[in-house]
Design an enzyme around this catalytic site. Structure first.
Site, PDB file in Angstrom:
ATOM      1  N   GLU A 114      70.268  63.511 -20.226  1.00 46.09           N
ATOM      2  CA  GLU A 114      70.226  62.233 -19.515  1.00 46.09           C
ATOM      3  C   GLU A 114      69.948  61.151 -20.555  1.00 46.09           C
ATOM      4  OE1 GLU A 114      70.832  61.432 -16.579  1.00 46.09           O
ATOM      5  OE2 GLU A 114      70.568  63.124 -15.264  1.00 46.09           O
ATOM      6  N   CYS A 124      67.237  53.234 -18.141  1.00 46.27           N
ATOM      7  CA  CYS A 124      68.609  53.640 -18.490  1.00 46.27           C
ATOM      8  C   CYS A 124      69.614  53.079 -17.492  1.00 46.27           C
ATOM      9  CB  CYS A 124      68.719  55.151 -18.527  1.00 46.27           C
ATOM     10  SG  CYS A 124      68.379  55.892 -16.942  1.00 46.27           S
ATOM     11  N   GLU A 179      72.770  49.596 -26.360  1.00 43.55           N
ATOM     12  CA  GLU A 179      71.709  49.541 -25.346  1.00 43.55           C
ATOM     13  C   GLU A 179      70.547  48.692 -25.847  1.00 43.55           C
ATOM     14  OE1 GLU A 179      69.496  53.231 -24.556  1.00 43.55           O
ATOM     15  OE2 GLU A 179      69.794  52.810 -22.434  1.00 43.55           O
ATOM     16  N   ILE A 180      70.220  47.611 -25.101  1.00 47.33           N
ATOM     17  CA  ILE A 180      69.157  46.690 -25.529  1.00 47.33           C
ATOM     18  C   ILE A 180      67.787  47.288 -25.208  1.00 47.33           C
ATOM     19  CG2 ILE A 180      68.174  44.371 -25.243  1.00 47.33           C
ATOM     20  CD1 ILE A 180      70.981  43.551 -24.117  1.00 47.33           C
ATOM     21  N   PHE A 181      67.663  47.757 -23.989  1.00 48.47           N
ATOM     22  CA  PHE A 181      66.436  48.400 -23.502  1.00 48.47           C
ATOM     23  C   PHE A 181      65.257  47.423 -23.555  1.00 48.47           C
ATOM     24  CE2 PHE A 181      66.090  52.287 -21.557  1.00 48.47           C
ATOM     25  CZ  PHE A 181      64.816  52.830 -21.682  1.00 48.47           C
ATOM     26  N   ASP A 184      55.094  58.277 -27.289  1.00 50.03           N
ATOM     27  CA  ASP A 184      54.571  57.006 -26.768  1.00 50.03           C
ATOM     28  C   ASP A 184      53.845  57.200 -25.445  1.00 50.03           C
ATOM     29  OD1 ASP A 184      57.337  55.461 -28.247  1.00 50.03           O
ATOM     30  OD2 ASP A 184      55.256  54.832 -28.600  1.00 50.03           O
ATOM     31  N   TRP A 202      59.492  57.870 -22.591  1.00 51.65           N
ATOM     32  CA  TRP A 202      58.250  57.139 -22.294  1.00 51.65           C
ATOM     33  C   TRP A 202      58.415  56.142 -21.153  1.00 51.65           C
ATOM     34  CZ3 TRP A 202      59.716  52.231 -22.559  1.00 51.65           C
ATOM     35  CH2 TRP A 202      60.744  51.888 -23.449  1.00 51.65           C
ATOM     36  N   SER A 233      60.949  63.936 -34.188  1.00 53.84           N
ATOM     37  CA  SER A 233      61.670  64.017 -35.469  1.00 53.84           C
ATOM     38  C   SER A 233      61.074  65.089 -36.371  1.00 53.84           C
ATOM     39  CB  SER A 233      61.602  62.655 -36.158  1.00 53.84           C
ATOM     40  OG  SER A 233      60.249  62.227 -36.207  1.00 53.84           O
ATOM     41  N   LYS A 242      57.743  68.682 -23.633  1.00 52.66           N
ATOM     42  CA  LYS A 242      57.558  67.937 -24.885  1.00 52.66           C
ATOM     43  C   LYS A 242      57.734  66.450 -24.550  1.00 52.66           C
ATOM     44  CE  LYS A 242      58.335  65.839 -28.744  1.00 52.66           C
ATOM     45  NZ  LYS A 242      57.700  64.561 -28.457  1.00 52.66           N
ATOM     46  N   ARG A 281      60.916  65.406 -12.612  1.00 51.98           N
ATOM     47  CA  ARG A 281      62.350  65.636 -12.397  1.00 51.98           C
ATOM     48  C   ARG A 281      62.843  66.855 -13.170  1.00 51.98           C
ATOM     49  NH1 ARG A 281      66.135  60.446 -12.404  1.00 51.98           N
ATOM     50  NH2 ARG A 281      66.460  60.576 -14.653  1.00 51.98           N
TER      51      ARG A 281
HETATM   52  N1  LIG Z   1      69.716  58.897 -18.333  1.00 54.59           N
HETATM   53  C1  LIG Z   1      68.493  58.795 -17.834  1.00 54.59           C
HETATM   54  O1  LIG Z   1      68.192  59.238 -16.715  1.00 54.59           O
HETATM   55  C2  LIG Z   1      67.436  58.142 -18.629  1.00 54.59           C
HETATM   56  C3  LIG Z   1      67.660  57.823 -19.961  1.00 54.59           C
HETATM   57  N2  LIG Z   1      66.654  57.236 -20.701  1.00 54.59           N
HETATM   58  C4  LIG Z   1      66.944  56.859 -22.068  1.00 54.59           C
HETATM   59  O2  LIG Z   1      65.857  57.216 -22.921  1.00 54.59           O
HETATM   60  C5  LIG Z   1      65.741  56.251 -23.968  1.00 54.59           C
HETATM   61  C6  LIG Z   1      64.324  55.733 -24.029  1.00 54.59           C
HETATM   62  O3  LIG Z   1      63.440  56.829 -24.147  1.00 54.59           O
HETATM   63  P1  LIG Z   1      62.860  57.240 -25.590  1.00 54.59           P
HETATM   64  O4  LIG Z   1      61.680  58.111 -25.383  1.00 54.59           O
HETATM   65  O5  LIG Z   1      62.713  56.045 -26.457  1.00 54.59           O
HETATM   66  O6  LIG Z   1      64.051  58.096 -26.174  1.00 54.59           O
HETATM   67  P2  LIG Z   1      64.023  58.959 -27.513  1.00 54.59           P
HETATM   68  O7  LIG Z   1      65.350  59.554 -27.636  1.00 54.59           O
HETATM   69  O8  LIG Z   1      63.464  58.184 -28.643  1.00 54.59           O
HETATM   70  O9  LIG Z   1      62.949  60.127 -27.194  1.00 54.59           O
HETATM   71  C7  LIG Z   1      63.130  60.927 -26.057  1.00 54.59           C
HETATM   72  C8  LIG Z   1      62.393  62.233 -26.290  1.00 54.59           C
HETATM   73  O10 LIG Z   1      63.073  62.960 -27.306  1.00 54.59           O
HETATM   74  C9  LIG Z   1      62.137  63.359 -28.314  1.00 54.59           C
HETATM   75  N3  LIG Z   1      62.862  63.489 -29.577  1.00 54.59           N
HETATM   76  C10 LIG Z   1      63.124  62.550 -30.489  1.00 54.59           C
HETATM   77  N4  LIG Z   1      63.850  63.074 -31.507  1.00 54.59           N
HETATM   78  C11 LIG Z   1      64.032  64.387 -31.222  1.00 54.59           C
HETATM   79  C12 LIG Z   1      64.689  65.493 -31.860  1.00 54.59           C
HETATM   80  N5  LIG Z   1      65.313  65.345 -33.019  1.00 54.59           N
HETATM   81  N6  LIG Z   1      64.667  66.702 -31.255  1.00 54.59           N
HETATM   82  C13 LIG Z   1      64.034  66.864 -30.071  1.00 54.59           C
HETATM   83  N7  LIG Z   1      63.398  65.864 -29.406  1.00 54.59           N
HETATM   84  C14 LIG Z   1      63.404  64.651 -29.976  1.00 54.59           C
HETATM   85  C15 LIG Z   1      61.132  62.236 -28.284  1.00 54.59           C
HETATM   86  O11 LIG Z   1      59.944  62.651 -28.907  1.00 54.59           O
HETATM   87  P3  LIG Z   1      59.116  61.550 -29.796  1.00 54.59           P
HETATM   88  O12 LIG Z   1      58.703  60.470 -28.875  1.00 54.59           O
HETATM   89  O13 LIG Z   1      57.958  62.331 -30.349  1.00 54.59           O
HETATM   90  O14 LIG Z   1      60.050  61.075 -30.869  1.00 54.59           O
HETATM   91  C16 LIG Z   1      60.978  62.032 -26.788  1.00 54.59           C
HETATM   92  O15 LIG Z   1      60.133  63.020 -26.248  1.00 54.59           O
HETATM   93  C17 LIG Z   1      66.726  55.152 -23.638  1.00 54.59           C
HETATM   94  O16 LIG Z   1      67.910  55.296 -24.394  1.00 54.59           O
HETATM   95  C18 LIG Z   1      67.038  55.363 -22.165  1.00 54.59           C
HETATM   96  O17 LIG Z   1      68.326  54.902 -21.815  1.00 54.59           O
HETATM   97  C19 LIG Z   1      65.429  56.957 -20.162  1.00 54.59           C
HETATM   98  C20 LIG Z   1      65.180  57.276 -18.826  1.00 54.59           C
HETATM   99  C21 LIG Z   1      66.175  57.853 -17.957  1.00 54.59           C
HETATM  100  O1  LIG Z   2      66.643  54.710 -15.104  1.00 54.46           O
HETATM  101  C1  LIG Z   2      65.761  55.339 -15.614  1.00 54.46           C
HETATM  102  O2  LIG Z   2      65.321  55.066 -16.722  1.00 54.46           O
HETATM  103  C2  LIG Z   2      65.251  56.500 -14.825  1.00 54.46           C
HETATM  104  O3  LIG Z   2      66.326  57.325 -14.452  1.00 54.46           O
HETATM  105  C3  LIG Z   2      64.546  55.973 -13.607  1.00 54.46           C
HETATM  106  O4  LIG Z   2      65.441  55.345 -12.740  1.00 54.46           O
END
Ligand SMILES: NC(=O)C1=CN([C@@H]2O[C@H](COP(=O)(O)OP(=O)(O)OC[C@H]3O[C@@H](n4cnc5c(N)ncnc54)[C@H](OP(=O)(O)O)[C@@H]3O)[C@@H](O)[C@H]2O)C=CC1
Ligand SMILES: O=C(O)[C@H](O)CO
Length: 494
Positions: free
Chosen positions: A249, A283, A383-385, A178, A150, A208, A174, A159
């Protein structure tokens, strides 16, 4: 008028078979923003079947023909970009400047990948005999399941669909529950761009609930997830039954190192971005502040004074908006309370801001600076986020600082401020993070490979390496001699 969003299957918006819908709240006001489809397993089958059937035709197009659809999509997004910017301010709560920046990122990502037309080439290598040859083709996998977060809900979709589509795969998106509407906005633009039915599909519903079914579906060949590390671990478990190719990622815990010779004004300015961009929900956000003892007080005060100038509130006229939901506020609050109980000190922030009217029920949290943090405290481990950072004074031993930086379960982004070239080159070699930003802010570039060590994920996105993640190298052996088995080891031997 309340927004309602359906599923997008085979080129059409259709109701979920369950007729069930989930609720999305506006993070700035806490008010209901809209309802979106909660897909069932039957819906998941229909969506994946549509992508599977469409992929056979999609890969038969040339990459130039596929790129034309991407260029059309880019045009349609560019023409209507303001409505996507408005949606990002509503759905994520990000400030206008950052919403504009994210839409720029969407356009840049799609352009970057569309330009790979005609450039995804294989090899022809010498055979084991003079009349043999080996052709190495780069072919698409099939159906790509793109699971997005989100925090950058538009850029993360771009991406993933960009490289997946240009290489001849089809996609099931998917999005996070949020931010379902941002993904829906992009998918609708793809429909208007004329993508053949089934090439891009949208499934919504709690990860989930529907996640494991999707990530263990036999017709899924690639799973590209951007999300929390624990989600990545769950996807690894669930997808092991189908051995899907994984692009993960995940989380970050970026060290931000200010050395004694750093340009402190530059470092403080960059830290304002690295900590408060998207309210710290990134992230690659700075999550651990290591300041050399000689400049500790001076730098901390510089950063504190800049932090105090931040205007918190309505994304349309503030520097920092809300967190994504109430759970995020509770999680961030928990980190701060835990740090205090372990002996750290809050020198600024540490709670919800006083906001009036419609914003009083929003999911806001103050920018927060915490000192006297120790390496083993939770606030330096997890991770605080959010817009919170802990600070630690470090000695003149650069080796020790590199060890502190590498002492983390995460390894995505890292930051270093020094004028000493030999220190910068030493860090470039020894820091175990996918990205090191030296004397500059991020974010990652489309032409940079966005990848992490340890729990930050595996494989990666962007750059020429990112596109390779979406193709498989197929090897064709040909013997055009008169006797292909001549001098070969072939039984019977006696
Ligand atoms: N490395 C990178 O480039 C980046 C990493 N992030 C990371 O993402 C996180 C924040 O994003 P957030 O959306 O809260 O992350 P989540 O892991 O909570 O959710 C990410 C996605 O995974 C889905 N999901 C959740 N549980 C499952 C499951 N068991 N099987 C399949 N899909 C699932 C979620 O759906 P649903 O919402 O319906 O639960 C959502 O679409 C942070 O940890 C951040 O560091 C963010 C941006 C870039
Ligand atoms: O850092 C993140 O959350 C994405 O990769 C955007 O830079």
């Amino acid at each position: 008028m309340e927004k309602i969003q359906e599923l997008f299957i085979n080129g059409e918006w259709v109701k979920p078979s369950s007729e069930e819908y989930l609720t999305k709240y506006n993070p700035s006001t806490g008010e209901i923003y809209g309802k979106f489809a909660a897909a069932s397993r039957d819906d998941a089958d229909r969506i994946i079947d549509a992508a599977y059937d469409a992929q056979k035709k999609w890969e038969k197009l040339t990459s130039v023909e596929r790129s034309k659809y991407l260029y059309k999509l880019i045009d349609l997004i560019r023409q209507d970009r303001e409505s996507l910017e408005e949606l990002l301010m509503d759905e994520v709560g990000k400030p206008k400047r950052e919403a504009v920046q994210e839409v720029d990122g969407v356009l840049d990502q799609l352009q970057f990948y569309a330009e790979f037309a005609r450039k995804i080439n294989g090899d022809v290598v010498e055979g084991t005999k003079s009349e043999r040859i080996i052709y190495q083709y780069k072919v698409p996998y099939g159906v790509v399941l793109a699971i997005t977060p989100w925090n950058f809900p538009a850029a993360m979709v771009a991406r993933k669909i960009g490289p997946a589509l240009i290489t001849g795969n089809t996609v099931v998106v998917k999005p996070s529950s949020d931010t379902p509407f941002t993904a829906g906005w992009i998918v609708e633009k793809a429909r208007q761009a004329g993508f053949p039915p089934g090439t891009i599909n949208l499934i919504t519903g709690k990860g989930s609930v529907v996640g494991d079914y999707l990530t263990s579906h036999k017709k899924v060949s690639v799973i590209t997830l951007t999300g929390e590390s624990k989600t990545g671990q769950q996807v690894m478990k669930s997808s092991s039954s189908i051995m899907a190719k994984l692009i993960l990622e995940l989380g970050g815990k970026a060290p931000f190192i200010v050395w004694k010779d750093a340009d402190l004004e530059l470092a403080a300015k960059v830290l304002m971005w690295a900590k408060y961009w998207n309210a710290g929900q990134s992230c690659i956000a700075a999550e651990r502040l290591y300041i050399h003892e000689d400049v500790y007080d001076k730098f901390l005060n510089l950063f504190l004074e800049k932090t105090k100038t931040l205007k918190i509130g309505d994304p349309r006229n503030s520097d920092m908006g809300p967190l994504i939901n109430n759970q995020a506020v509770n999680k961030v609050s928990g980190f701060v309370e835990n740090a205090i109980s372990q002996g750290a000190k809050v020198i600024y922030g540490g709670g919800k801001p006083e906001l009036s009217d419609r914003l009083s029920k929003g999911f806001f949290y103050m920018p927060t600076i915490i000192t006297d943090v120790k390496q083993n405290m939770e606030i330096f481990r997890e991770e605080i986020f959010g817009p919170v950072i802990g600070a630690m004074k470090v000695s003149d031993d650069f080796n020790e600082v590199i060890e502190l930086a590498n002492d983390s379960d995460y390894g995505l982004a890292s930051y270093l401020f020094t004028k000493d070239l030999s220190l910068a080159m030493k860090a470039s070699r020894e820091i175990k993070f996918g990205e090191l930003y030296i004397n500059m802010p991020g974010p990652e570039a489309s032409q940079g490979y966005h990848t992490g060590f340890r729990l930050s994920g595996q494989a990666g996105e962007n750059s020429k390496y990112g596109i390779e993640e979406y193709v498989k190298v197929k090897n064709i052996y040909i013997d055009y001699s008169k006797d292909p088995t001549k001098d070969e080891v072939i039984p019977p031997y006696t």
